[in-house]
Design a protein around this motif. Structure first.
Motif, short mmCIF file in Angstrom:
data_model
loop_
_atom_site.label_atom_id
_atom_site.label_comp_id
_atom_site.label_asym_id
_atom_site.label_seq_id
_atom_site.Cartn_x
_atom_site.Cartn_y
_atom_site.Cartn_z
N GLU A 1 32.84 -56.81 26.84
CA GLU A 1 32.33 -55.44 26.90
C GLU A 1 31.70 -55.20 28.27
O GLU A 1 30.79 -55.92 28.67
CB GLU A 1 31.30 -55.23 25.79
N ILE A 2 32.19 -54.18 28.97
CA ILE A 2 31.75 -53.90 30.33
C ILE A 2 31.29 -52.45 30.44
O ILE A 2 31.99 -51.54 29.97
CB ILE A 2 32.86 -54.16 31.36
N VAL A 3 30.13 -52.23 31.04
CA VAL A 3 29.63 -50.88 31.24
C VAL A 3 30.42 -50.19 32.35
O VAL A 3 30.61 -50.74 33.44
CB VAL A 3 28.13 -50.90 31.60
N TYR A 4 30.87 -48.98 32.06
CA TYR A 4 31.55 -48.14 33.04
C TYR A 4 30.64 -46.95 33.34
O TYR A 4 30.43 -46.08 32.49
CB TYR A 4 32.89 -47.66 32.50
N LYS A 5 30.08 -46.93 34.54
CA LYS A 5 29.19 -45.85 34.94
C LYS A 5 29.53 -45.46 36.37
O LYS A 5 29.08 -46.09 37.33
CB LYS A 5 27.72 -46.27 34.84
N PRO A 6 30.36 -44.44 36.55
CA PRO A 6 30.79 -44.03 37.89
C PRO A 6 29.61 -43.64 38.77
O PRO A 6 28.57 -43.18 38.28
CB PRO A 6 31.71 -42.83 37.63
N ASP A 7 29.78 -43.81 40.08
CA ASP A 7 28.73 -43.43 41.03
C ASP A 7 28.47 -41.94 40.98
O ASP A 7 27.33 -41.49 41.12
CB ASP A 7 29.13 -43.84 42.45
N GLN A 8 29.53 -41.16 40.79
CA GLN A 8 29.40 -39.71 40.74
C GLN A 8 29.61 -39.22 39.31
O GLN A 8 30.45 -39.75 38.58
CB GLN A 8 30.44 -39.05 41.66
N LYS A 9 28.83 -38.21 38.92
CA LYS A 9 29.03 -37.61 37.61
C LYS A 9 30.37 -36.89 37.60
O LYS A 9 30.73 -36.19 38.55
CB LYS A 9 27.90 -36.63 37.29
N ILE A 10 31.10 -37.03 36.51
CA ILE A 10 32.42 -36.43 36.36
C ILE A 10 32.33 -35.35 35.29
O ILE A 10 31.72 -35.56 34.23
CB ILE A 10 33.44 -37.49 35.93
N LEU A 11 32.92 -34.18 35.55
CA LEU A 11 32.97 -33.16 34.51
C LEU A 11 33.66 -33.73 33.28
O LEU A 11 34.68 -34.41 33.38
CB LEU A 11 33.72 -31.93 35.01
N LEU A 12 33.09 -33.46 32.12
CA LEU A 12 33.65 -34.01 30.89
C LEU A 12 35.10 -33.58 30.70
O LEU A 12 35.92 -34.34 30.20
CB LEU A 12 32.80 -33.59 29.69
N SER A 13 35.41 -32.37 31.13
CA SER A 13 36.78 -31.87 30.99
C SER A 13 37.76 -32.64 31.85
O SER A 13 38.97 -32.59 31.62
CB SER A 13 36.83 -30.38 31.36
N ASP A 14 37.26 -33.37 32.86
CA ASP A 14 38.14 -34.11 33.77
C ASP A 14 38.12 -35.62 33.53
O ASP A 14 38.82 -36.36 34.22
CB ASP A 14 37.71 -33.87 35.23
N VAL A 15 37.33 -36.10 32.57
CA VAL A 15 37.10 -37.53 32.45
C VAL A 15 38.39 -38.30 32.15
O VAL A 15 38.53 -39.47 32.52
CB VAL A 15 36.02 -37.82 31.38
N GLY A 16 39.35 -37.67 31.51
CA GLY A 16 40.61 -38.34 31.20
C GLY A 16 41.38 -38.75 32.43
O GLY A 16 42.25 -39.62 32.36
N ARG A 17 41.05 -38.17 33.57
CA ARG A 17 41.72 -38.50 34.83
C ARG A 17 41.07 -39.66 35.55
O ARG A 17 41.55 -40.07 36.61
CB ARG A 17 41.72 -37.27 35.75
N TYR A 18 39.98 -40.20 35.00
CA TYR A 18 39.22 -41.25 35.69
C TYR A 18 39.01 -42.47 34.80
O TYR A 18 37.89 -42.75 34.37
CB TYR A 18 37.88 -40.70 36.15
N PRO A 19 40.07 -43.21 34.50
CA PRO A 19 39.88 -44.44 33.71
C PRO A 19 39.10 -45.48 34.50
O PRO A 19 39.13 -45.47 35.74
CB PRO A 19 41.32 -44.90 33.45
N PRO A 20 38.40 -46.37 33.83
CA PRO A 20 37.64 -47.40 34.55
C PRO A 20 38.57 -48.37 35.27
O PRO A 20 39.67 -48.67 34.79
CB PRO A 20 36.87 -48.11 33.43
N GLU A 21 38.10 -48.86 36.40
CA GLU A 21 38.81 -49.90 37.15
C GLU A 21 37.85 -51.08 37.27
O GLU A 21 37.00 -51.12 38.15
CB GLU A 21 39.24 -49.38 38.52
N GLN A 22 37.99 -52.02 36.36
CA GLN A 22 37.00 -53.10 36.25
C GLN A 22 37.52 -54.46 36.72
O GLN A 22 36.79 -55.44 36.67
CB GLN A 22 36.50 -53.15 34.80
N ASN A 23 38.76 -54.48 37.22
CA ASN A 23 39.25 -55.72 37.82
C ASN A 23 38.48 -56.09 39.07
O ASN A 23 38.43 -57.27 39.45
CB ASN A 23 40.74 -55.60 38.17
N ASP A 24 37.91 -55.08 39.73
CA ASP A 24 37.14 -55.39 40.94
C ASP A 24 35.78 -56.00 40.61
O ASP A 24 35.10 -56.51 41.50
CB ASP A 24 36.98 -54.15 41.81
N LYS A 25 35.39 -55.97 39.35
CA LYS A 25 34.12 -56.57 38.92
C LYS A 25 34.31 -57.98 38.35
O LYS A 25 33.48 -58.87 38.57
CB LYS A 25 33.45 -55.70 37.86
N TYR A 26 35.42 -58.17 37.61
CA TYR A 26 35.62 -59.44 36.92
C TYR A 26 37.09 -59.82 36.86
O TYR A 26 37.96 -58.94 36.76
CB TYR A 26 35.08 -59.37 35.47
#
Length: 274
Positions: free
Chosen positions: A177-202
């Motif tokens: 389980e990994i927390v996804y918290k983007p640096d910039q707030k994303i409009l909720l209506s657009d969130v589907g366009r911003y999947p997490p990219e967590q390979n750079d963390k682990y």
């Protein structure tokens, strides 16, 4: 290595909400028979409301961040599981109508694999992330970093289901389980366009057959799995190459393939389309 992906907690914010709207929410939840449980929360908000609908769903509400000292319009934050937002749609609709915008803050992304915890290896890309333990659960990040991007825990989901809900699975189940918290707030209506990219963390892998691996490599992998020894950069590279195929868990691909469907429920409930 495939894994099922889910969202364990989904956090969002309404912007520029007047105090009267927050009081209206308190009034409406009381009139509609929701249960309100007083909870002490050592956080960042002036007002808190913790609502429960029977045993089915909960909603944590936080209003007016302490940093918001000017004006009469403030942030209202919500936290709960994605599917629980459907239970509170009517309660939240007046807030949606007065807010200037609705933004996505973050969520916990869970990757589940049907295997025992001893077969799950997670290696941080930033070696300053130290591993800690609580029982069999492994953590990357301190307790006070629980809501920060990249905080990670690896645990026995089968055991948790039994201990908390008395649900007994007929198979092993482990969760990353990994927390996804983007640096910039994303409009909720657009969130589907911003999947997490967590390979750079682990880097993560699930070993399904230890016997085919060289003995020395097995020792190194288990040391790194347990946080006992992280070795040199060269050895870490060799470990990752050994585990790359077919054991690698590709967080980016898994999240990308399922992200739109994962955020559909909370977005539908919160954007007024339910």
């Amino acid at each position: 290595m495939n894994a099922s992906v889910s969202i364990d907690k989904f956090v969002m914010e309404y912007k520029d909400v007047p105090l009267g709207a927050y009081y209206g929410l308190m009034r409406d939840e009381a009139m509609n028979g929701f249960q309100t449980k007083p909870t002490i929360y050592w956080g960042d908000y002036c007002y808190e409301l913790h609502i429960r609908k029977g045993k089915e769903a909960y909603l944590h509400v936080f209003y007016k961040n302490f940093r918001e000292t000017d004006g009469h319009l403030h942030t209202l934050r919500l936290e709960t599981r994605p599917e629980h937002y459907l239970h509170f749609h009517e309660l939240l609709e007046p807030i949606r109508k007065v807010a200037s915008r609705i933004t996505f803050v973050g969520c916990d992304v869970a990757y589940d694999v049907r295997t025992s915890l001893e077969n799950v290896i997670v290696i941080p890309t930033d070696m300053r992330r130290e591993m800690t333990y609580e029982g069999t659960t492994r953590y990357f990040g301190k307790a006070h970093q629980r809501k920060t991007n990249g905080y990670c825990r690896i645990y026995d989901k089968r055991l948790e289901l039994w201990e908390k809900q008395k649900i007994m699975l007929d198979h092993e189940l482990s969760r990353i389980e990994i927390v996804y918290k983007p640096d910039q707030k994303i409009l909720l209506s657009d969130v589907g366009r911003y999947p997490p990219e967590q390979n750079d963390k682990y880097f993560a892998a699930v070993v399904t057959d230890w016997d085919v691996l060289p003995r020395k490599r097995v020792e190194q992998i288990r040391d790194m799995r347990d946080g006992a020894e992280m070795y040199t950069q060269l050895i870490r590279k060799g470990v990752k190459e050994t585990l790359a195929n077919p054991y690698h868990v590709d967080f980016n691909r898994l999240a990308r393939e399922q992200w739109v469907s994962l955020v559909e429920v909370p977005c539908t409930a919160l954007l007024g389309a339910a």
